[in-house]
Design a protein around this motif. Structure first.
Motif, PDB file in Angstrom:
ATOM      1  N   ASN A  26     -16.657 -15.471  77.678  1.00 13.80           N
ATOM      2  CA  ASN A  26     -17.526 -15.062  76.588  1.00 13.80           C
ATOM      3  C   ASN A  26     -18.643 -14.140  77.079  1.00 13.80           C
ATOM      4  N   ARG A  34     -19.200  -7.749  70.144  1.00 12.55           N
ATOM      5  CA  ARG A  34     -20.309  -8.439  69.489  1.00 12.55           C
ATOM      6  C   ARG A  34     -20.752  -7.709  68.227  1.00 12.55           C
ATOM      7  N   ARG A  38     -17.358 -10.473  66.522  1.00 12.98           N
ATOM      8  CA  ARG A  38     -16.479 -11.366  67.297  1.00 12.98           C
ATOM      9  C   ARG A  38     -17.319 -12.148  68.304  1.00 12.98           C
ATOM     10  N   ALA A  40     -18.506 -16.113  69.818  1.00 13.31           N
ATOM     11  CA  ALA A  40     -17.941 -17.441  70.058  1.00 13.31           C
ATOM     12  C   ALA A  40     -18.590 -18.446  69.109  1.00 13.31           C
ATOM     13  N   TRP A  41     -17.776 -19.273  68.487  1.00  9.19           N
ATOM     14  CA  TRP A  41     -18.274 -20.282  67.570  1.00  9.19           C
ATOM     15  C   TRP A  41     -18.515 -21.605  68.284  1.00  9.19           C
ATOM     16  N   VAL A  42     -18.004 -21.731  69.470  1.00 15.15           N
ATOM     17  CA  VAL A  42     -18.114 -22.990  70.213  1.00 15.15           C
ATOM     18  C   VAL A  42     -19.201 -22.835  71.272  1.00 15.15           C
TER      19      VAL A  42
END
Length: 66
Positions: A26, A34, A38, A40-42
């Motif tokens: 990431n 970015r 796009r 990261a959701w985690v």
């Protein structure tokens, strides 16, 4: 006879390795990714810290022989 804490220790250690690799990936993303949304959701860094802590706790219980 194998301890009941062996599998959780190994699973949390594997999760820690996976989350550290995902966090590293990431951070290597380009700015264009970015800007397109796009992201990261985690929260990989939080998962890495928690899984390392839980891995250490289960490893201590495993080595203690409870």
């Amino acid at each position: 006879m194998q301890s009941d804490y062996a599998w959780p220790t190994l699973c949390f250690a594997a999760l820690a390795v996976l989350s550290i690799a995902a966090d590293w990936r990431n951070h290597r993303r380009r700015n264009a990714d970015r800007e397109r949304g796009r992201i990261a959701w985690v929260p990989w860094s939080l998962i890495a810290v928690l899984s390392l802590l839980l891995s250490a706790v289960f490893a201590a219980w495993w080595l203690r022989g409870e």
